[in-house]
Scaffold this active site. Structure first.
Site, mmCIF file in Angstrom:
data_model
loop_
_atom_site.group_PDB
_atom_site.id
_atom_site.type_symbol
_atom_site.label_atom_id
_atom_site.label_comp_id
_atom_site.label_asym_id
_atom_site.label_seq_id
_atom_site.Cartn_x
_atom_site.Cartn_y
_atom_site.Cartn_z
ATOM 1 N N SER A 20 0.819 -1.215 0.000
ATOM 2 C CA SER A 20 0.000 0.000 0.000
ATOM 3 C C SER A 20 0.851 1.264 0.000
ATOM 4 O O SER A 20 0.331 2.373 -0.003
ATOM 5 C CB SER A 20 -0.925 0.005 1.221
ATOM 6 O OG SER A 20 -0.158 -0.099 2.409
ATOM 7 N N THR A 152 -38.825 27.420 -10.278
ATOM 8 C CA THR A 152 -39.089 26.071 -9.781
ATOM 9 C C THR A 152 -39.400 25.238 -11.010
ATOM 10 O O THR A 152 -39.921 25.773 -12.001
ATOM 11 C CB THR A 152 -40.293 26.013 -8.813
ATOM 12 O OG1 THR A 152 -41.483 26.337 -9.551
ATOM 13 C CG2 THR A 152 -40.151 26.989 -7.648
ATOM 14 N N HIS A 153 -39.046 23.980 -10.980
ATOM 15 C CA HIS A 153 -39.203 23.107 -12.158
ATOM 16 C C HIS A 153 -38.504 23.707 -13.372
ATOM 17 O O HIS A 153 -38.904 23.437 -14.503
ATOM 18 C CB HIS A 153 -40.676 22.858 -12.492
ATOM 19 C CG HIS A 153 -41.518 22.488 -11.314
ATOM 20 N ND1 HIS A 153 -41.771 21.184 -10.956
ATOM 21 C CD2 HIS A 153 -42.135 23.264 -10.387
ATOM 22 C CE1 HIS A 153 -42.523 21.168 -9.868
ATOM 23 N NE2 HIS A 153 -42.755 22.417 -9.495
ATOM 24 N N SER A 274 -13.629 24.703 -28.130
ATOM 25 C CA SER A 274 -13.944 23.441 -28.789
ATOM 26 C C SER A 274 -12.858 23.162 -29.815
ATOM 27 O O SER A 274 -12.345 24.079 -30.456
ATOM 28 C CB SER A 274 -15.309 23.549 -29.469
ATOM 29 O OG SER A 274 -15.406 22.591 -30.511
ATOM 30 N N LYS A 280 -17.121 28.354 -29.932
ATOM 31 C CA LYS A 280 -17.533 27.854 -28.630
ATOM 32 C C LYS A 280 -16.677 28.355 -27.472
ATOM 33 O O LYS A 280 -15.478 28.503 -27.579
ATOM 34 C CB LYS A 280 -17.488 26.315 -28.632
ATOM 35 C CG LYS A 280 -18.563 25.671 -29.490
ATOM 36 C CD LYS A 280 -19.913 25.674 -28.822
ATOM 37 C CE LYS A 280 -19.943 24.785 -27.641
ATOM 38 N NZ LYS A 280 -20.631 23.542 -27.811
ATOM 39 N N GLU A 287 -18.707 21.962 -15.370
ATOM 40 C CA GLU A 287 -19.144 20.608 -15.746
ATOM 41 C C GLU A 287 -18.327 19.547 -15.025
ATOM 42 O O GLU A 287 -18.860 18.531 -14.563
ATOM 43 C CB GLU A 287 -19.028 20.423 -17.262
ATOM 44 C CG GLU A 287 -20.052 21.235 -18.034
ATOM 45 C CD GLU A 287 -19.797 21.180 -19.530
ATOM 46 O OE1 GLU A 287 -20.674 20.693 -20.249
ATOM 47 O OE2 GLU A 287 -18.725 21.615 -19.980
ATOM 48 N N GLN A 319 -7.494 -1.604 4.856
ATOM 49 C CA GLN A 319 -6.516 -0.879 4.039
ATOM 50 C C GLN A 319 -7.205 -0.184 2.863
ATOM 51 O O GLN A 319 -6.686 0.793 2.327
ATOM 52 C CB GLN A 319 -5.453 -1.862 3.533
ATOM 53 C CG GLN A 319 -4.360 -1.223 2.720
ATOM 54 C CD GLN A 319 -3.189 -2.175 2.523
ATOM 55 O OE1 GLN A 319 -2.522 -2.563 3.479
ATOM 56 N NE2 GLN A 319 -2.960 -2.583 1.289
ATOM 57 N N LYS A 322 -8.291 3.902 2.333
ATOM 58 C CA LYS A 322 -7.445 5.081 2.097
ATOM 59 C C LYS A 322 -7.610 5.748 0.747
ATOM 60 O O LYS A 322 -7.748 6.975 0.661
ATOM 61 C CB LYS A 322 -5.982 4.705 2.301
ATOM 62 C CG LYS A 322 -5.663 4.531 3.745
ATOM 63 C CD LYS A 322 -4.307 3.957 3.959
ATOM 64 C CE LYS A 322 -4.267 3.249 5.280
ATOM 65 N NZ LYS A 322 -5.196 2.084 5.335
HETATM 66 N N1 ARG Z 1 -1.337 -1.057 5.646
HETATM 67 C C1 ARG Z 1 -2.232 -1.452 6.658
HETATM 68 C C2 ARG Z 1 -3.543 -0.669 6.561
HETATM 69 O O1 ARG Z 1 -3.562 0.258 5.863
HETATM 70 C C3 ARG Z 1 -1.628 -1.199 7.990
HETATM 71 C C4 ARG Z 1 -2.110 -2.132 9.057
HETATM 72 C C5 ARG Z 1 -1.658 -3.505 8.764
HETATM 73 N N2 ARG Z 1 -1.936 -4.375 9.859
HETATM 74 C C6 ARG Z 1 -1.892 -5.669 9.754
HETATM 75 N N3 ARG Z 1 -2.179 -6.368 10.800
HETATM 76 N N4 ARG Z 1 -1.587 -6.276 8.626
HETATM 77 O O2 ARG Z 1 -4.544 -0.993 7.160
#
Ligand code: ARG
Length: 454
Positions: A20, A152-153, A274, A280, A287, A319, A322
């Site tokens: 990650s 409205t509408h 455009s 244009k 948008e 994980q 994120k």
């Molecule tokens: N990269 C992991 C996450 O984002 C960190 C925690 C990993 N923990 C584990 N027990 N493998 O969640």
């Protein structure tokens, strides 16, 4: 991390699937702040010496500098941001670095990093929301007296002040600020010290950690603390709603910029051409703002779905929280910046708005209320004015040009004083109830927001 327990190294595919660091390195700053505080708590608990704490502290600060200057070598084989930084620290300072992870797991560590990240960006986004609100106030100040049709509408309905529309936007974004402030309450809780799921036999002073890291409180249940991502889901909802507000705002201005409306014109700096049609000038920024709302909703769905089937405490599924989070933050921050910069440059075509607002049909409801003042029940008045509107259309005259004779055929209550009703500004002056667009109300609300925001 595999030494000891495993015979074989991880398969290359397994590594690629689970790494990650490509995205969670964004958390490095927070990871380092967290580790420095953790070292302080370890020293306070006499698990490491003051000297070791200083070594850790200096090492981590060096690492932060290397990251800032782009010199830090990220290694995907080390999986994530936490392992990368810990490994670099140990390489740098030896033994002391190897003690840092005492009484800590990546489970409480990543929960901490994520909360610090969300707290920071609640601040960033709040600042940007206020900046956009100020931009609305700026435009409203320049056009306090400008009248436009309200819809409205998407059909012409009743006249309003353009400033009333702009102040409506300020209200919506104020709710977003409010929602973020509320989300902060639940984000501002320290999870560090929860360990993998059951704390540690080496107890750290969590109040000390909370003070060091600026948290308002400390989590009360270790099982819950490592698995709780409610704050992230909530934050993503708040961001989705900000996106929805920006999207509707965009839609208004896109429509108003068409030749058909001609109310506004985006500046060249925020328009695109455009590739084919030389004439244009397209409102692509608005948008895109509207379009990007889709991914904000998607990111919210993504985290909700990731969370729904998880058994208690930490599971690696977490994980997946994120990328959705980072993407929504980037998207909303940029869209708010774009709108704050674009809005003051939008040309307001006052004459087009005013002339559209002069349509006497916008005052048909005022005519019904005129009848109400003469004692006619509103339902009846509504029907009478409906007939008046039809008659005017049949006679091919505007609503304010039906002759007294023809009006009185519809109702004897129509009198010469009806002419006074067909005055847009008089109509607005009468709209004095709280929230309605009388000039006094609009001015008061402008003053209200000016005091808060300027
Ligand atoms: N990269 C992991 C996450 O984002 C960190 C925690 C990993 N923990 C584990 N027990 N493998 O969640």
């Amino acid at each position: 991390m595999r030494e000891g327990r495993f015979d074989q190294p991880a398969a290359d595919l397994a590594r690629r699937f689970s790494a990650s660091v490509e995205f969670d390195r964004r958390l490095a700053r927070y990871d380092i702040i967290g580790s420095r505080a953790h070292a302080t708590a370890l020293a306070a608990a006499k698990i490491i010496s003051a000297d070791e704490r200083d070594k850790i502290d200096n090492g981590l600060r060096e690492i932060q500098n290397e990251i800032d200057s782009g010199k830090f070598q990220w290694d995907a084989a080390l999986e994530d941001v936490h392992m990368n930084i810990e490994a670099a620290l140990t390489k740098k300072i030896g033994e002391a670095g190897a003690k840092l992870h005492t009484a800590r797991s990546r489970n409480d560590q990543v929960a901490l990093d994520l909360r610090l990240y969300v707290k920071d960006h609640i601040g960033e986004i709040t600042t940007r929301l206020k900046q956009l609100q100020r931009a609305f106030l700026g435009v409203a100040n320049q056009h306090v007296d400008l009248v436009m049709p309200g819809y409205t509408h998407l059909q012409r309905a009743q006249p309003v002040y353009f400033a009333h529309y702009l102040l409506g936007q300020v209200e919506a974004f104020a709710r977003d600020v409010d929602r973020l402030r509320d989300c902060l309450k639940r984000t501002d809780v320290l999870p560090l010290g929860s360990g993998a799921l059951a704390g540690s036999t080496i107890p750290l002073d969590r109040q000390l950690l909370a003070r060091e890291l600026g948290f308002a409180s400390v989590s009360e249940n270790s099982l819950d603390a490592v698995s709780d991502r409610d704050f992230a889901a909530e934050f993503l909802f708040d961001l989705a709603l900000i996106g929805m507000h920006l999207s509707r705002l965009s839609e208004d201005f896109i429509l108003w910029s068409t030749s058909e409306f001609g109310f506004v014109e985006f500046s060249d700096a925020f328009s695109t051409g455009s590739s084919l049609m030389p004439q244009k000038k397209n409102p692509d920024m608005a948008e895109l703002t509207r379009g990007k709302t889709g991914r904000l909703y998607g990111n919210l769905m993504s985290i909700l779905t990731t969370l729904k089937g998880l058994p208690s405490t930490y599971n690696r599924d977490l994980q997946e929280d994120k990328e959705a989070l980072f993407d929504s933050v980037d998207t909303v921050e940029l869209a708010l910046d774009v709108w704050s910069a674009m809005l003051p440059e939008i040309k307001i075509n006052r004459e087009r708005m005013e002339s559209a607002a002069r349509d006497p049909l916008l005052l048909a409801t005022d005519v019904a209320e005129y009848l109400v003042r003469k004692g006619v029940a509103f339902r009846e008045a509504h029907a009478l004015v409906g007939r008046l509107v039809r008659r005017a259309a049949e006679l091919n005259v505007s609503l304010d040009n039906v002759s007294p004779l023809q009006m009185q055929e519809i109702s004897p209550h129509f009198d010469v004083d009806l002419a006074q009703v067909f005055n847009v500004r008089r109509s607005l002056e009468k709209r004095i109830a709280v929230g309605s667009p009388s000039p006094q109300n609009v001015a008061a609300r402008l003053e209200h927001w000016r005091k808060i925001l300027l």
